[in-house]
Design an enzyme around this catalytic site. Sequence first.
Site, PDB file in Angstrom:
ATOM      1  N   CYS A  83      31.970  30.907   8.068  1.00  0.00           N
ATOM      2  CA  CYS A  83      30.864  31.087   7.136  1.00  0.00           C
ATOM      3  C   CYS A  83      31.415  31.221   5.724  1.00  0.00           C
ATOM      4  CB  CYS A  83      30.036  32.324   7.504  1.00  0.00           C
ATOM      5  SG  CYS A  83      28.679  32.658   6.351  1.00  0.00           S
ATOM      6  N   CYS A  86      29.859  34.616   3.969  1.00  0.00           N
ATOM      7  CA  CYS A  86      30.470  35.870   4.434  1.00  0.00           C
ATOM      8  C   CYS A  86      31.986  35.843   4.334  1.00  0.00           C
ATOM      9  CB  CYS A  86      30.068  36.153   5.891  1.00  0.00           C
ATOM     10  SG  CYS A  86      28.300  36.441   6.127  1.00  0.00           S
ATOM     11  N   HIS A  96      24.343  31.986   9.960  1.00  0.00           N
ATOM     12  CA  HIS A  96      24.119  32.815   8.773  1.00  0.00           C
ATOM     13  C   HIS A  96      22.659  32.718   8.364  1.00  0.00           C
ATOM     14  CE1 HIS A  96      25.395  34.959   5.104  1.00  0.00           C
ATOM     15  NE2 HIS A  96      24.419  34.268   4.530  1.00  0.00           N
ATOM     16  N   CYS A  97      21.997  33.864   8.254  1.00  0.00           N
ATOM     17  CA  CYS A  97      20.589  33.909   7.846  1.00  0.00           C
ATOM     18  C   CYS A  97      20.515  33.997   6.326  1.00  0.00           C
ATOM     19  CB  CYS A  97      19.882  35.107   8.483  1.00  0.00           C
ATOM     20  SG  CYS A  97      18.170  35.299   7.924  1.00  0.00           S
ATOM     21  N   CYS A 100      18.374  37.413   5.428  1.00  0.00           N
ATOM     22  CA  CYS A 100      19.058  38.685   5.671  1.00  0.00           C
ATOM     23  C   CYS A 100      20.433  38.739   5.010  1.00  0.00           C
ATOM     24  CB  CYS A 100      19.195  38.940   7.174  1.00  0.00           C
ATOM     25  SG  CYS A 100      17.616  39.077   8.040  1.00  0.00           S
ATOM     26  N   CYS A 103      25.586  37.017   9.029  1.00  0.00           N
ATOM     27  CA  CYS A 103      25.707  36.157  10.207  1.00  0.00           C
ATOM     28  C   CYS A 103      25.230  36.941  11.421  1.00  0.00           C
ATOM     29  CB  CYS A 103      27.154  35.711  10.405  1.00  0.00           C
ATOM     30  SG  CYS A 103      27.713  34.480   9.204  1.00  0.00           S
ATOM     31  N   HIS A 110      14.769  33.524  12.146  1.00  0.00           N
ATOM     32  CA  HIS A 110      14.354  34.640  11.292  1.00  0.00           C
ATOM     33  C   HIS A 110      12.833  34.718  11.350  1.00  0.00           C
ATOM     34  CE1 HIS A 110      14.476  37.552   7.988  1.00  0.00           C
ATOM     35  NE2 HIS A 110      13.337  36.989   7.615  1.00  0.00           N
ATOM     36  N   CYS A 111      12.311  35.903  11.693  1.00  0.00           N
ATOM     37  CA  CYS A 111      10.868  36.090  11.834  1.00  0.00           C
ATOM     38  C   CYS A 111      10.337  36.894  10.652  1.00  0.00           C
ATOM     39  CB  CYS A 111      10.553  36.810  13.144  1.00  0.00           C
ATOM     40  SG  CYS A 111       8.778  37.116  13.380  1.00  0.00           S
ATOM     41  N   CYS A 117      15.837  39.200  11.538  1.00  0.00           N
ATOM     42  CA  CYS A 117      16.262  38.100  12.403  1.00  0.00           C
ATOM     43  C   CYS A 117      16.022  38.487  13.857  1.00  0.00           C
ATOM     44  CB  CYS A 117      17.750  37.814  12.202  1.00  0.00           C
ATOM     45  SG  CYS A 117      18.104  36.811  10.754  1.00  0.00           S
TER      46      CYS A 117
END
Length: 376
Positions: A83, A86, A96-97, A100, A103, A110-111, A117
């Site tokens: 990543c 990160c 990776h989100c 947020c 990772c 993602h909700c 996540c």
Amino acid sequence: MATLGHLFLFLVSCLIFFVGYIPQYFVFPSLHLPTSTYIRLNISIALVWITFTLAAASDPGTTTKDWKPNPKEVEEETAVRYCMTCEAFKPPRAHHCRTCGVCVMRMDHHCPWINNCVGYRNHAHFIRFLLYTLSATIQVFVLLFRRGCELWYEFYSSDVDATELVLLMLTMLTALVLIICLAILGIYQLWCVSDGITTIESWSLERLQSLVRRRSLREEDAIFPYDLGLIENSRDVFGGGVLWAWWVFGRNGRGTGTRWEVNEFAVPGRGWPPPDPDIVRANPHLRPWTHGVSPTEDLDAFRERQRESRDFYRYSDDEDESWDEEGSEGSRDPGDRWVNDEGETLEDYGIDVESEVVGFGAKDERGVELRKRVNG
């Protein structure tokens, strides 16, 4: 500071309160329900609140920055994932989100409704939240429908409370919409669990299947490696047996979230999904996969089960020529990225695609650099 995610949390809380409690004060008293009915209903609503809180507040499975692959297990064709945001290695199935900023192990999506996540550590909480909410909403809807029938017969014979009538109609309509949405999402999530696949991986598999139909990728390379059968797939999410899975404080997943068992048709350590054929063509040092499993009756049976589950061959061979040269079956978004039948890209599931780097092999330029970091 309040964000859009906090607004979604507030809206969900208001929705639970509106559907769960307003009818109890303004509609249900006219039904003269027994105390046991109220107890059963409020226990269900309490489970909704608990699972909602757990799904929203639990760590979805954030990876640690000091994790990296075991150098002894990094072979010639092993996929090494990194990543850029990160600045850390990522375990298999982690992503990776972009919302947020971390990772997440075995990231499903993602909700926004839980402002979190859905991943390795809270996927079971999320599914329990969906199903407990569906159960409570059905109970409310049945009682509202019962009262609605009574009002229908009383409408011309007696005075009807206007407040009760308006609230009955509003809560009944809201409950019906919720039941439909929750049923669709709940069934889809259970289907993913039964196949051992995440929402993100389902998108990737659909992409690979389009390449297979275009004959740009071999069918063997598109086989999903983490499908271990219904029981083992369920344990990957819920951790224990069938009954333990529905305990509100039940564990989430098994293992550490950094290593995942693969089925007998996959080559351990290779990683999934495989290199995109377009990437292979652009990198002369990167070879297509050489599949390590010879066709067997078991493999044929496994393929057939996946075809039946995913309607793999829903197009005839005669339709192959109608697809565009990218193999996307005509599905291209304005950014020239592949989209699925619903018009979704990986970014729609919350992934920061630009931050993800994968070294596919020892002769891949990125693979060489990442292997140096593993051994460094």
